[in-house]
Motif scaffolding. Structure first.
Motif, PDB file in Angstrom:
ATOM      1  N   ILE A 145       0.837  -1.192   0.000  1.00 17.04           N
ATOM      2  CA  ILE A 145       0.000   0.000   0.000  1.00 17.04           C
ATOM      3  C   ILE A 145       0.871   1.240   0.000  1.00 17.04           C
ATOM      4  CG2 ILE A 145      -1.897   1.178   1.162  1.00 17.04           C
ATOM      5  CD1 ILE A 145      -2.433  -1.437   2.632  1.00 17.04           C
ATOM      6  N   PRO A 146       0.761   2.092  -0.986  1.00 24.80           N
ATOM      7  CA  PRO A 146       1.541   3.314  -0.979  1.00 24.80           C
ATOM      8  C   PRO A 146       1.195   4.176   0.228  1.00 24.80           C
ATOM      9  CG  PRO A 146       0.491   2.953  -3.116  1.00 24.80           C
ATOM     10  CD  PRO A 146      -0.092   1.985  -2.163  1.00 24.80           C
ATOM     11  N   THR A 147       2.216   4.818   0.782  1.00 25.86           N
ATOM     12  CA  THR A 147       1.993   5.643   1.970  1.00 25.86           C
ATOM     13  C   THR A 147       0.994   6.744   1.696  1.00 25.86           C
ATOM     14  OG1 THR A 147       4.244   5.180   2.668  1.00 25.86           O
ATOM     15  CG2 THR A 147       3.135   7.052   3.715  1.00 25.86           C
ATOM     16  N   ALA A 148       0.953   7.246   0.461  1.00 29.67           N
ATOM     17  CA  ALA A 148       0.093   8.383   0.138  1.00 29.67           C
ATOM     18  C   ALA A 148      -1.372   8.067   0.257  1.00 29.67           C
ATOM     19  CB  ALA A 148       0.387   8.868  -1.286  1.00 29.67           C
ATOM     20  N   THR A 149      -1.730   6.764   0.222  1.00 29.55           N
ATOM     21  CA  THR A 149      -3.153   6.430   0.285  1.00 29.55           C
ATOM     22  C   THR A 149      -3.694   6.556   1.698  1.00 29.55           C
ATOM     23  OG1 THR A 149      -2.695   4.084   0.642  1.00 29.55           O
ATOM     24  CG2 THR A 149      -2.944   4.820  -1.636  1.00 29.55           C
ATOM     25  N   ALA A 150      -2.832   6.533   2.690  1.00 30.54           N
ATOM     26  CA  ALA A 150      -3.287   6.632   4.081  1.00 30.54           C
ATOM     27  C   ALA A 150      -2.996   8.040   4.580  1.00 30.54           C
ATOM     28  CB  ALA A 150      -2.588   5.601   4.957  1.00 30.54           C
ATOM     29  N   LYS A 151      -3.815   8.981   4.158  1.00 30.99           N
ATOM     30  CA  LYS A 151      -3.565  10.370   4.472  1.00 30.99           C
ATOM     31  C   LYS A 151      -3.884  10.691   5.924  1.00 30.99           C
ATOM     32  CE  LYS A 151      -4.426  11.924  -0.231  1.00 30.99           C
ATOM     33  NZ  LYS A 151      -5.297  12.713  -1.114  1.00 30.99           N
ATOM     34  N   ILE A 152      -4.750   9.880   6.506  1.00 32.40           N
ATOM     35  CA  ILE A 152      -5.115  10.107   7.899  1.00 32.40           C
ATOM     36  C   ILE A 152      -4.478   8.994   8.714  1.00 32.40           C
ATOM     37  CG2 ILE A 152      -7.014  10.481   9.483  1.00 32.40           C
ATOM     38  CD1 ILE A 152      -8.798  10.685   6.976  1.00 32.40           C
ATOM     39  N   THR A 153      -3.666   9.286   9.664  1.00 30.50           N
ATOM     40  CA  THR A 153      -2.981   8.256  10.425  1.00 30.50           C
ATOM     41  C   THR A 153      -3.866   7.748  11.538  1.00 30.50           C
ATOM     42  OG1 THR A 153      -2.033   9.810  12.002  1.00 30.50           O
ATOM     43  CG2 THR A 153      -0.776   9.393   9.988  1.00 30.50           C
ATOM     44  N   ALA A 154      -3.405   6.626  12.145  1.00 31.29           N
ATOM     45  CA  ALA A 154      -4.180   6.061  13.252  1.00 31.29           C
ATOM     46  C   ALA A 154      -4.261   7.042  14.411  1.00 31.29           C
ATOM     47  CB  ALA A 154      -3.544   4.755  13.708  1.00 31.29           C
ATOM     48  N   HIS A 155      -3.201   7.860  14.550  1.00 31.54           N
ATOM     49  CA  HIS A 155      -3.241   8.891  15.597  1.00 31.54           C
ATOM     50  C   HIS A 155      -3.545  10.210  14.910  1.00 31.54           C
ATOM     51  CE1 HIS A 155      -1.519   5.836  18.188  1.00 31.54           C
ATOM     52  NE2 HIS A 155      -0.600   5.631  17.276  1.00 31.54           N
ATOM     53  N   ALA A 156      -4.786  10.359  14.507  1.00 32.47           N
ATOM     54  CA  ALA A 156      -5.159  11.512  13.695  1.00 32.47           C
ATOM     55  C   ALA A 156      -5.051  12.783  14.499  1.00 32.47           C
ATOM     56  CB  ALA A 156      -6.583  11.339  13.179  1.00 32.47           C
ATOM     57  N   PRO A 157      -4.756  13.907  13.827  1.00 34.79           N
ATOM     58  CA  PRO A 157      -4.662  15.167  14.533  1.00 34.79           C
ATOM     59  C   PRO A 157      -6.003  15.564  15.133  1.00 34.79           C
ATOM     60  CG  PRO A 157      -3.777  15.328  12.286  1.00 34.79           C
ATOM     61  CD  PRO A 157      -4.468  14.044  12.392  1.00 34.79           C
ATOM     62  N   SER A 158      -5.926  16.419  16.109  1.00 38.81           N
ATOM     63  CA  SER A 158      -7.160  16.923  16.723  1.00 38.81           C
ATOM     64  C   SER A 158      -8.021  17.594  15.672  1.00 38.81           C
ATOM     65  CB  SER A 158      -6.811  17.925  17.831  1.00 38.81           C
ATOM     66  OG  SER A 158      -7.979  18.468  18.383  1.00 38.81           O
ATOM     67  N   GLY A 159      -9.289  17.229  15.666  1.00 33.91           N
ATOM     68  CA  GLY A 159     -10.215  17.814  14.713  1.00 33.91           C
ATOM     69  C   GLY A 159     -10.571  16.882  13.581  1.00 33.91           C
ATOM     70  N   SER A 160      -9.772  15.806  13.350  1.00 30.34           N
ATOM     71  CA  SER A 160     -10.116  14.871  12.286  1.00 30.34           C
ATOM     72  C   SER A 160     -11.143  13.883  12.783  1.00 30.34           C
ATOM     73  CB  SER A 160      -8.863  14.135  11.807  1.00 30.34           C
ATOM     74  OG  SER A 160      -8.338  13.353  12.854  1.00 30.34           O
ATOM     75  N   ALA A 161     -11.794  13.222  11.829  1.00 24.61           N
ATOM     76  CA  ALA A 161     -12.816  12.250  12.214  1.00 24.61           C
ATOM     77  C   ALA A 161     -12.150  11.068  12.901  1.00 24.61           C
ATOM     78  CB  ALA A 161     -13.572  11.793  10.979  1.00 24.61           C
ATOM     79  N   PRO A 162     -12.392  10.802  14.197  1.00 19.34           N
ATOM     80  CA  PRO A 162     -11.701   9.729  14.900  1.00 19.34           C
ATOM     81  C   PRO A 162     -12.253   8.374  14.507  1.00 19.34           C
ATOM     82  CG  PRO A 162     -13.310  10.750  16.352  1.00 19.34           C
ATOM     83  CD  PRO A 162     -13.324  11.534  15.056  1.00 19.34           C
ATOM     84  N   VAL A 163     -11.362   7.368  14.521  1.00 18.86           N
ATOM     85  CA  VAL A 163     -11.786   6.007  14.239  1.00 18.86           C
ATOM     86  C   VAL A 163     -12.852   5.569  15.241  1.00 18.86           C
ATOM     87  CG1 VAL A 163     -11.011   3.606  14.257  1.00 18.86           C
ATOM     88  CG2 VAL A 163      -9.650   5.326  13.078  1.00 18.86           C
ATOM     89  N   ALA A 164     -12.688   5.969  16.505  1.00 14.39           N
ATOM     90  CA  ALA A 164     -13.669   5.589  17.532  1.00 14.39           C
ATOM     91  C   ALA A 164     -15.063   6.083  17.167  1.00 14.39           C
ATOM     92  CB  ALA A 164     -13.250   6.150  18.884  1.00 14.39           C
ATOM     93  N   GLY A 165     -15.172   7.323  16.698  1.00  9.96           N
ATOM     94  CA  GLY A 165     -16.481   7.849  16.305  1.00  9.96           C
ATOM     95  C   GLY A 165     -17.080   7.098  15.136  1.00  9.96           C
ATOM     96  N   LEU A 166     -16.243   6.721  14.181  1.00 11.90           N
ATOM     97  CA  LEU A 166     -16.728   5.953  13.034  1.00 11.90           C
ATOM     98  C   LEU A 166     -17.201   4.570  13.461  1.00 11.90           C
ATOM     99  CD1 LEU A 166     -13.940   6.891  10.459  1.00 11.90           C
ATOM    100  CD2 LEU A 166     -16.289   7.748  10.498  1.00 11.90           C
ATOM    101  N   LEU A 167     -16.484   3.960  14.400  1.00 12.78           N
ATOM    102  CA  LEU A 167     -16.885   2.639  14.900  1.00 12.78           C
ATOM    103  C   LEU A 167     -18.218   2.714  15.640  1.00 12.78           C
ATOM    104  CD1 LEU A 167     -13.454   1.274  16.188  1.00 12.78           C
ATOM    105  CD2 LEU A 167     -14.733   0.453  14.199  1.00 12.78           C
ATOM    106  N   VAL A 168     -18.392   3.763  16.450  1.00 13.09           N
ATOM    107  CA  VAL A 168     -19.657   3.933  17.172  1.00 13.09           C
ATOM    108  C   VAL A 168     -20.804   4.133  16.189  1.00 13.09           C
ATOM    109  CG1 VAL A 168     -20.940   5.454  18.720  1.00 13.09           C
ATOM    110  CG2 VAL A 168     -18.593   4.810  19.282  1.00 13.09           C
ATOM    111  N   LEU A 169     -20.594   4.962  15.180  1.00 13.29           N
ATOM    112  CA  LEU A 169     -21.635   5.202  14.185  1.00 13.29           C
ATOM    113  C   LEU A 169     -21.984   3.919  13.449  1.00 13.29           C
ATOM    114  CD1 LEU A 169     -23.484   6.976  12.485  1.00 13.29           C
ATOM    115  CD2 LEU A 169     -21.494   7.629  11.117  1.00 13.29           C
ATOM    116  N   MET A 170     -20.975   3.179  13.019  1.00 17.70           N
ATOM    117  CA  MET A 170     -21.216   1.930  12.314  1.00 17.70           C
ATOM    118  C   MET A 170     -21.956   0.922  13.198  1.00 17.70           C
ATOM    119  SD  MET A 170     -18.471  -0.321  10.130  1.00 17.70           S
ATOM    120  CE  MET A 170     -17.443  -0.609  11.572  1.00 17.70           C
TER     121      MET A 170
END
Length: 405
Positions: free
Chosen positions: A199-224
Protein backbone atom coordinates in the motif's frame (compact mmCIF):
# COMPACT_ATOMS: atom_id res chain seq x y z
CA UNK A 1 -23.89 -7.99 -13.86
CA UNK A 2 -21.93 -5.80 -16.26
CA UNK A 3 -20.95 -3.50 -13.38
CA UNK A 4 -19.85 -6.50 -11.33
CA UNK A 5 -17.67 -7.82 -14.15
CA UNK A 6 -16.14 -4.40 -14.70
CA UNK A 7 -15.41 -4.03 -10.99
CA UNK A 8 -13.74 -7.45 -10.80
CA UNK A 9 -11.64 -6.71 -13.90
CA UNK A 10 -10.70 -3.30 -12.50
CA UNK A 11 -9.34 -4.77 -9.26
CA UNK A 12 -7.60 -7.69 -10.99
CA UNK A 13 -7.76 -11.50 -10.97
CA UNK A 14 -6.69 -11.86 -7.34
CA UNK A 15 -9.66 -9.81 -6.18
CA UNK A 16 -11.94 -11.87 -8.45
CA UNK A 17 -10.81 -14.97 -6.56
CA UNK A 18 -11.23 -13.15 -3.25
CA UNK A 19 -14.77 -12.16 -4.28
CA UNK A 20 -15.56 -15.78 -5.23
CA UNK A 21 -14.21 -17.13 -1.94
CA UNK A 22 -16.31 -14.63 -0.01
CA UNK A 23 -19.41 -15.49 -2.02
CA UNK A 24 -19.02 -19.27 -1.73
CA UNK A 25 -17.92 -19.47 1.92
CA UNK A 26 -20.57 -17.05 3.20
CA UNK A 27 -23.20 -18.84 1.13
CA UNK A 28 -22.13 -22.13 2.72
CA UNK A 29 -22.45 -20.68 6.22
CA UNK A 30 -25.90 -19.23 5.52
CA UNK A 31 -27.35 -22.52 4.24
CA UNK A 32 -28.42 -23.32 7.81
CA UNK A 33 -29.31 -19.75 8.80
CA UNK A 34 -33.12 -19.72 8.35
CA UNK A 35 -33.58 -23.28 9.57
CA UNK A 36 -31.85 -23.35 12.94
CA UNK A 37 -35.13 -22.85 14.88
CA UNK A 38 -36.51 -26.03 13.27
CA UNK A 39 -33.47 -28.06 14.31
CA UNK A 40 -33.20 -26.53 17.78
CA UNK A 41 -36.91 -27.11 18.39
CA UNK A 42 -36.54 -30.80 17.55
CA UNK A 43 -33.63 -31.19 19.99
CA UNK A 44 -34.95 -29.02 22.86
CA UNK A 45 -36.40 -30.87 25.87
CA UNK A 46 -38.69 -27.95 26.78
CA UNK A 47 -40.09 -24.69 25.46
CA UNK A 48 -37.92 -22.68 27.84
CA UNK A 49 -34.77 -24.36 26.54
CA UNK A 50 -35.92 -23.75 22.99
CA UNK A 51 -36.57 -20.08 23.72
CA UNK A 52 -33.05 -19.62 25.07
CA UNK A 53 -31.24 -21.81 22.55
CA UNK A 54 -33.24 -20.44 19.61
CA UNK A 55 -31.71 -17.01 20.24
CA UNK A 56 -28.33 -18.32 21.42
CA UNK A 57 -27.70 -20.25 18.22
CA UNK A 58 -27.56 -16.92 16.39
CA UNK A 59 -25.88 -14.84 19.09
CA UNK A 60 -23.13 -17.29 20.11
CA UNK A 61 -21.10 -17.05 16.88
CA UNK A 62 -21.43 -13.26 16.96
CA UNK A 63 -20.08 -13.21 20.51
CA UNK A 64 -17.21 -15.46 19.46
CA UNK A 65 -16.30 -13.13 16.59
CA UNK A 66 -16.64 -9.98 18.69
CA UNK A 67 -14.28 -11.35 21.37
CA UNK A 68 -11.54 -12.60 19.05
CA UNK A 69 -11.50 -10.58 15.80
CA UNK A 70 -9.16 -7.89 17.14
CA UNK A 71 -6.76 -10.62 18.33
CA UNK A 72 -6.79 -12.37 14.95
CA UNK A 73 -6.34 -8.99 13.30
CA UNK A 74 -3.15 -8.35 15.27
CA UNK A 75 -1.85 -11.78 14.28
CA UNK A 76 -2.71 -10.96 10.68
CA UNK A 77 -0.58 -7.81 10.83
CA UNK A 78 2.33 -9.88 12.14
CA UNK A 79 2.02 -13.09 10.11
CA UNK A 80 -0.10 -12.13 7.10
CA UNK A 81 -3.82 -11.74 6.45
CA UNK A 82 -3.74 -14.54 3.87
CA UNK A 83 -2.82 -17.00 6.63
CA UNK A 84 -5.63 -15.66 8.80
CA UNK A 85 -8.12 -16.21 5.94
CA UNK A 86 -7.01 -19.84 5.61
CA UNK A 87 -7.19 -20.25 9.40
CA UNK A 88 -10.72 -18.82 9.48
CA UNK A 89 -11.99 -21.00 6.64
CA UNK A 90 -10.45 -24.08 8.23
CA UNK A 91 -12.11 -23.15 11.52
CA UNK A 92 -15.47 -22.83 9.80
CA UNK A 93 -15.01 -26.21 8.11
CA UNK A 94 -14.06 -28.07 11.29
CA UNK A 95 -16.83 -26.58 13.45
CA UNK A 96 -19.47 -27.14 10.77
CA UNK A 97 -18.49 -30.82 10.55
CA UNK A 98 -18.60 -31.17 14.35
CA UNK A 99 -22.00 -29.47 14.53
CA UNK A 100 -23.35 -31.96 11.99
CA UNK A 101 -22.86 -34.74 14.54
CA UNK A 102 -23.98 -32.81 17.64
CA UNK A 103 -27.28 -33.99 19.09
CA UNK A 104 -27.51 -31.74 22.12
CA UNK A 105 -28.52 -28.07 22.05
CA UNK A 106 -25.85 -27.01 24.54
CA UNK A 107 -23.14 -28.72 22.52
CA UNK A 108 -24.40 -26.94 19.43
CA UNK A 109 -24.34 -23.58 21.22
CA UNK A 110 -20.77 -24.20 22.42
CA UNK A 111 -19.67 -25.17 18.93
CA UNK A 112 -21.40 -22.15 17.44
CA UNK A 113 -19.47 -19.94 19.86
CA UNK A 114 -16.21 -21.65 18.90
CA UNK A 115 -17.18 -21.26 15.27
CA UNK A 116 -17.24 -17.50 15.69
CA UNK A 117 -14.15 -17.44 17.91
CA UNK A 118 -11.98 -19.41 15.49
CA UNK A 119 -13.46 -18.00 12.29
CA UNK A 120 -13.69 -14.26 11.70
CA UNK A 121 -13.04 -14.55 7.96
CA UNK A 122 -14.38 -11.21 6.72
CA UNK A 123 -11.90 -8.90 8.49
CA UNK A 124 -8.70 -10.56 7.17
CA UNK A 125 -10.31 -10.80 3.73
CA UNK A 126 -10.90 -7.04 3.80
CA UNK A 127 -7.36 -6.33 5.01
CA UNK A 128 -5.92 -8.66 2.37
CA UNK A 129 -8.06 -6.94 -0.27
CA UNK A 130 -6.58 -3.57 0.73
CA UNK A 131 -3.11 -5.06 0.29
CA UNK A 132 -3.66 -6.66 -3.11
CA UNK A 133 -5.43 -3.60 -4.54
CA UNK A 134 -2.78 -1.21 -3.30
CA UNK A 135 -5.30 0.57 -1.06
CA UNK A 136 -7.10 2.20 -3.98
CA UNK A 137 -10.85 2.79 -4.09
CA UNK A 138 -11.47 1.24 -0.69
CA UNK A 139 -15.16 2.11 -0.70
CA UNK A 140 -15.71 0.03 -3.85
CA UNK A 141 -13.53 -2.78 -2.49
CA UNK A 142 -15.52 -3.09 0.75
CA UNK A 143 -18.81 -2.60 -1.10
CA UNK A 144 -18.15 -5.48 -3.48
CA UNK A 145 -16.97 -7.77 -0.69
CA UNK A 146 -20.21 -7.02 1.16
CA UNK A 147 -22.17 -7.63 -2.05
CA UNK A 148 -20.50 -11.05 -2.23
CA UNK A 149 -21.58 -11.70 1.36
CA UNK A 150 -25.19 -10.67 0.78
CA UNK A 151 -25.63 -12.51 -2.51
CA UNK A 152 -23.95 -15.57 -1.03
CA UNK A 153 -26.32 -15.43 1.95
CA UNK A 154 -29.37 -15.31 -0.30
CA UNK A 155 -28.16 -18.16 -2.47
CA UNK A 156 -27.03 -20.20 0.52
CA UNK A 157 -30.41 -19.97 2.26
CA UNK A 158 -32.13 -21.15 -0.92
CA UNK A 159 -29.71 -24.07 -1.36
CA UNK A 160 -30.10 -25.01 2.31
CA UNK A 161 -33.87 -25.18 1.85
CA UNK A 162 -33.46 -27.50 -1.13
CA UNK A 163 -31.19 -29.79 0.91
CA UNK A 164 -33.53 -29.80 3.90
CA UNK A 165 -36.48 -30.77 1.71
CA UNK A 166 -34.70 -34.01 0.80
CA UNK A 167 -32.19 -34.77 3.57
CA UNK A 168 -31.74 -34.38 7.36
CA UNK A 169 -30.49 -31.11 8.83
CA UNK A 170 -27.03 -32.58 9.38
CA UNK A 171 -26.58 -32.74 5.59
CA UNK A 172 -26.58 -28.94 5.50
CA UNK A 173 -23.71 -28.71 7.99
CA UNK A 174 -21.76 -31.49 6.30
CA UNK A 175 -22.12 -29.76 2.93
CA UNK A 176 -21.09 -26.41 4.40
CA UNK A 177 -18.08 -28.02 6.11
CA UNK A 178 -16.86 -29.57 2.88
CA UNK A 179 -17.35 -26.31 0.95
CA UNK A 180 -15.42 -24.29 3.57
CA UNK A 181 -12.61 -26.87 3.53
CA UNK A 182 -12.37 -26.54 -0.25
CA UNK A 183 -12.32 -22.75 0.11
CA UNK A 184 -9.49 -23.00 2.66
CA UNK A 185 -7.47 -25.20 0.31
CA UNK A 186 -8.13 -22.81 -2.59
CA UNK A 187 -7.08 -19.79 -0.55
CA UNK A 188 -3.88 -21.52 0.57
CA UNK A 189 -2.87 -22.69 -2.91
CA UNK A 190 -4.15 -19.85 -5.10
CA UNK A 191 -3.97 -16.53 -3.23
CA UNK A 192 -0.52 -14.94 -3.52
CA UNK A 193 1.37 -13.62 -0.53
CA UNK A 194 1.33 -9.80 -0.89
CA UNK A 195 4.76 -8.19 -0.79
CA UNK A 196 5.55 -5.92 2.14
CA UNK A 197 4.68 -2.28 1.57
CA UNK A 198 2.03 -3.01 -1.07
CA UNK A 199 0.00 0.00 0.00
CA UNK A 200 1.54 3.31 -0.98
CA UNK A 201 1.99 5.64 1.97
CA UNK A 202 0.09 8.38 0.14
CA UNK A 203 -3.15 6.43 0.28
CA UNK A 204 -3.29 6.63 4.08
CA UNK A 205 -3.57 10.37 4.47
CA UNK A 206 -5.11 10.11 7.90
CA UNK A 207 -2.98 8.26 10.42
CA UNK A 208 -4.18 6.06 13.25
CA UNK A 209 -3.24 8.89 15.60
CA UNK A 210 -5.16 11.51 13.69
CA UNK A 211 -4.66 15.17 14.53
CA UNK A 212 -7.16 16.92 16.72
CA UNK A 213 -10.22 17.81 14.71
CA UNK A 214 -10.12 14.87 12.29
CA UNK A 215 -12.82 12.25 12.21
CA UNK A 216 -11.70 9.73 14.90
CA UNK A 217 -11.79 6.01 14.24
CA UNK A 218 -13.67 5.59 17.53
CA UNK A 219 -16.48 7.85 16.30
CA UNK A 220 -16.73 5.95 13.03
CA UNK A 221 -16.89 2.64 14.90
CA UNK A 222 -19.66 3.93 17.17
CA UNK A 223 -21.63 5.20 14.18
CA UNK A 224 -21.22 1.93 12.31
CA UNK A 225 -22.23 -0.04 15.40
CA UNK A 226 -25.39 2.02 15.95
CA UNK A 227 -26.42 1.66 12.31
CA UNK A 228 -25.93 -2.09 12.45
CA UNK A 229 -27.71 -2.49 15.80
CA UNK A 230 -30.67 -0.60 14.32
CA UNK A 231 -30.79 -3.03 11.42
CA UNK A 232 -30.57 -6.15 13.64
CA UNK A 233 -33.46 -5.30 15.98
CA UNK A 234 -35.90 -7.06 13.63
CA UNK A 235 -33.75 -10.17 13.06
CA UNK A 236 -35.79 -12.39 15.41
CA UNK A 237 -39.30 -10.81 15.53
CA UNK A 238 -39.59 -10.07 11.79
CA UNK A 239 -41.56 -13.17 10.78
CA UNK A 240 -43.90 -12.82 13.78
CA UNK A 241 -44.43 -9.13 12.94
CA UNK A 242 -45.33 -9.98 9.35
CA UNK A 243 -47.81 -12.62 10.47
CA UNK A 244 -49.44 -10.56 13.21
CA UNK A 245 -49.59 -7.17 11.48
CA UNK A 246 -50.14 -8.16 7.85
CA UNK A 247 -51.31 -11.77 8.08
CA UNK A 248 -48.63 -12.50 5.47
CA UNK A 249 -47.95 -15.92 4.03
CA UNK A 250 -44.48 -17.37 4.57
CA UNK A 251 -43.31 -16.73 1.02
CA UNK A 252 -44.33 -13.07 1.32
CA UNK A 253 -42.42 -12.82 4.60
CA UNK A 254 -39.33 -14.38 3.02
CA UNK A 255 -39.59 -12.13 -0.02
CA UNK A 256 -39.97 -8.98 2.06
CA UNK A 257 -37.03 -9.93 4.26
CA UNK A 258 -34.90 -10.70 1.21
CA UNK A 259 -35.66 -7.30 -0.31
CA UNK A 260 -33.46 -5.69 2.34
CA UNK A 261 -30.45 -7.69 1.15
CA UNK A 262 -31.45 -7.14 -2.48
CA UNK A 263 -31.59 -3.39 -1.89
CA UNK A 264 -28.14 -3.53 -0.31
CA UNK A 265 -26.74 -5.47 -3.28
CA UNK A 266 -28.21 -2.93 -5.69
CA UNK A 267 -27.22 0.14 -3.69
CA UNK A 268 -23.72 -0.63 -2.36
CA UNK A 269 -21.85 -0.45 -5.71
CA UNK A 270 -23.71 2.74 -6.65
CA UNK A 271 -22.83 4.39 -3.35
CA UNK A 272 -19.20 3.28 -3.75
CA UNK A 273 -19.02 4.86 -7.19
CA UNK A 274 -20.69 8.01 -5.87
CA UNK A 275 -18.20 8.29 -2.99
CA UNK A 276 -15.13 7.47 -5.09
CA UNK A 277 -12.55 10.25 -4.79
CA UNK A 278 -14.73 12.35 -2.48
CA UNK A 279 -13.42 14.15 0.58
CA UNK A 280 -13.93 12.61 4.00
CA UNK A 281 -16.38 15.29 5.14
CA UNK A 282 -18.44 14.78 1.97
CA UNK A 283 -18.88 11.06 2.71
CA UNK A 284 -19.70 11.76 6.36
CA UNK A 285 -22.19 14.45 5.33
CA UNK A 286 -24.02 11.84 3.30
CA UNK A 287 -23.87 9.50 6.31
CA UNK A 288 -25.95 12.10 8.15
CA UNK A 289 -28.50 12.15 5.30
CA UNK A 290 -28.54 8.34 5.06
CA UNK A 291 -29.17 8.05 8.82
CA UNK A 292 -32.03 10.52 8.48
CA UNK A 293 -33.37 8.56 5.52
CA UNK A 294 -33.28 5.29 7.46
CA UNK A 295 -35.09 7.02 10.33
CA UNK A 296 -37.86 8.18 7.98
CA UNK A 297 -38.11 4.83 6.17
CA UNK A 298 -38.37 2.73 9.33
CA UNK A 299 -40.92 5.13 10.83
CA UNK A 300 -43.10 4.75 7.72
CA UNK A 301 -42.63 0.97 7.74
CA UNK A 302 -43.82 0.83 11.33
CA UNK A 303 -47.07 2.71 10.67
CA UNK A 304 -48.11 1.48 7.21
CA UNK A 305 -50.94 -1.00 6.76
CA UNK A 306 -50.03 -1.80 3.15
CA UNK A 307 -47.81 -4.83 2.71
CA UNK A 308 -46.82 -3.71 -0.80
CA UNK A 309 -45.68 -0.32 0.50
CA UNK A 310 -43.91 -2.07 3.38
CA UNK A 311 -41.99 -4.30 0.95
CA UNK A 312 -40.99 -1.29 -1.17
CA UNK A 313 -39.75 0.50 1.95
CA UNK A 314 -37.67 -2.55 2.87
CA UNK A 315 -35.96 -2.46 -0.51
CA UNK A 316 -35.25 1.28 -0.21
CA UNK A 317 -33.96 0.72 3.33
CA UNK A 318 -31.53 -1.90 2.03
CA UNK A 319 -30.37 0.46 -0.72
CA UNK A 320 -29.65 3.15 1.89
CA UNK A 321 -27.72 0.65 4.02
CA UNK A 322 -25.46 0.03 1.03
CA UNK A 323 -24.00 3.47 1.69
CA UNK A 324 -23.21 2.83 5.36
CA UNK A 325 -20.87 0.01 6.39
CA UNK A 326 -18.67 -0.17 3.24
CA UNK A 327 -18.16 3.60 3.17
CA UNK A 328 -17.45 3.82 6.90
CA UNK A 329 -15.05 0.87 6.73
CA UNK A 330 -13.16 2.58 3.91
CA UNK A 331 -12.76 5.70 6.06
CA UNK A 332 -11.60 3.62 9.02
CA UNK A 333 -9.10 1.77 6.82
CA UNK A 334 -7.78 5.00 5.27
CA UNK A 335 -7.41 6.53 8.75
CA UNK A 336 -5.14 3.69 9.86
CA UNK A 337 -1.45 3.09 9.36
CA UNK A 338 -0.61 0.51 6.70
CA UNK A 339 0.87 -2.02 9.12
CA UNK A 340 -2.25 -2.00 11.31
CA UNK A 341 -4.93 -2.77 8.73
CA UNK A 342 -5.61 -6.25 10.11
CA UNK A 343 -5.88 -4.97 13.67
CA UNK A 344 -8.26 -2.12 12.94
CA UNK A 345 -10.46 -4.11 10.56
CA UNK A 346 -10.54 -6.94 13.10
CA UNK A 347 -11.61 -4.41 15.73
CA UNK A 348 -14.24 -3.11 13.33
CA UNK A 349 -15.60 -6.62 12.87
CA UNK A 350 -15.67 -7.12 16.64
CA UNK A 351 -17.67 -3.92 16.97
CA UNK A 352 -20.05 -4.97 14.21
CA UNK A 353 -20.72 -8.34 15.78
CA UNK A 354 -21.09 -6.83 19.24
CA UNK A 355 -23.55 -4.29 17.84
CA UNK A 356 -25.46 -7.09 16.14
CA UNK A 357 -25.80 -8.91 19.45
CA UNK A 358 -27.02 -5.74 21.16
CA UNK A 359 -29.55 -5.13 18.39
CA UNK A 360 -30.90 -8.69 18.49
CA UNK A 361 -31.16 -8.79 22.27
CA UNK A 362 -32.82 -5.35 22.36
CA UNK A 363 -35.32 -6.40 19.71
CA UNK A 364 -36.25 -9.59 21.54
CA UNK A 365 -36.47 -7.87 24.93
CA UNK A 366 -38.58 -4.92 23.77
CA UNK A 367 -41.04 -7.07 21.79
CA UNK A 368 -41.36 -9.50 24.69
CA UNK A 369 -42.18 -6.75 27.18
CA UNK A 370 -44.06 -4.26 25.00
CA UNK A 371 -45.32 -6.33 22.08
CA UNK A 372 -44.39 -6.52 18.42
CA UNK A 373 -45.75 -3.05 17.73
CA UNK A 374 -42.76 -1.66 19.69
CA UNK A 375 -40.19 -3.10 17.24
CA UNK A 376 -40.14 -0.33 14.65
CA UNK A 377 -40.25 2.53 17.18
CA UNK A 378 -37.10 1.01 18.72
CA UNK A 379 -35.44 0.86 15.29
CA UNK A 380 -36.38 4.49 14.63
CA UNK A 381 -35.04 5.56 18.04
CA UNK A 382 -31.69 3.90 17.34
CA UNK A 383 -31.55 5.60 13.95
CA UNK A 384 -32.21 8.92 15.68
CA UNK A 385 -29.17 8.25 17.87
CA UNK A 386 -27.21 7.31 14.74
CA UNK A 387 -28.21 10.61 13.18
CA UNK A 388 -26.87 12.54 16.18
CA UNK A 389 -23.58 10.61 16.17
CA UNK A 390 -23.23 11.03 12.38
CA UNK A 391 -23.84 14.75 12.73
CA UNK A 392 -21.18 15.05 15.44
CA UNK A 393 -18.59 13.07 13.45
CA UNK A 394 -19.33 15.10 10.31
CA UNK A 395 -18.98 18.44 12.09
CA UNK A 396 -15.70 17.30 13.59
CA UNK A 397 -14.42 16.10 10.19
CA UNK A 398 -15.23 19.44 8.56
CA UNK A 399 -12.61 21.09 10.75
CA UNK A 400 -9.99 18.40 10.22
CA UNK A 401 -6.60 19.87 9.22
CA UNK A 402 -6.17 17.21 6.51
CA UNK A 403 -9.62 17.73 5.01
CA UNK A 404 -9.54 18.26 1.32
CA UNK A 405 -5.94 17.07 1.01
Amino acid sequence: MTNASAALRGFGPVFALLFALQFVSMGAMEMSGPFWPIHIKALSPSDSVFGLAGIGVYICPMLGVSLTSAFWGRLGDRHGNRLMMVRALAGLAITQLLIAFAQDVWTILALRFLQGAFAGYIAPAQAYGVQVTGGRDRAALFAWLQVATNVGSLGGAFLGGLILDELPFAAINLTAGVICALCAATAWTSLPVPPNGTIPTATAKITAHAPSGSAPVAGLLVLMGLLLASRMVLQVPFSLYMTQVFGAQHWVTGLSYGLLALGFVAGAPLWARFFNGRAKSYVLGWSVLISAGCLAITHLAGITGSIAFFAMLYFVWGALLGGTTPALLSLISAATQNDRQGSVLGLAQSCQQGASVVGIVAGVAVTQFFGLEAAFPLVSTLYALSLLVALRVWLKARHSPDEGS
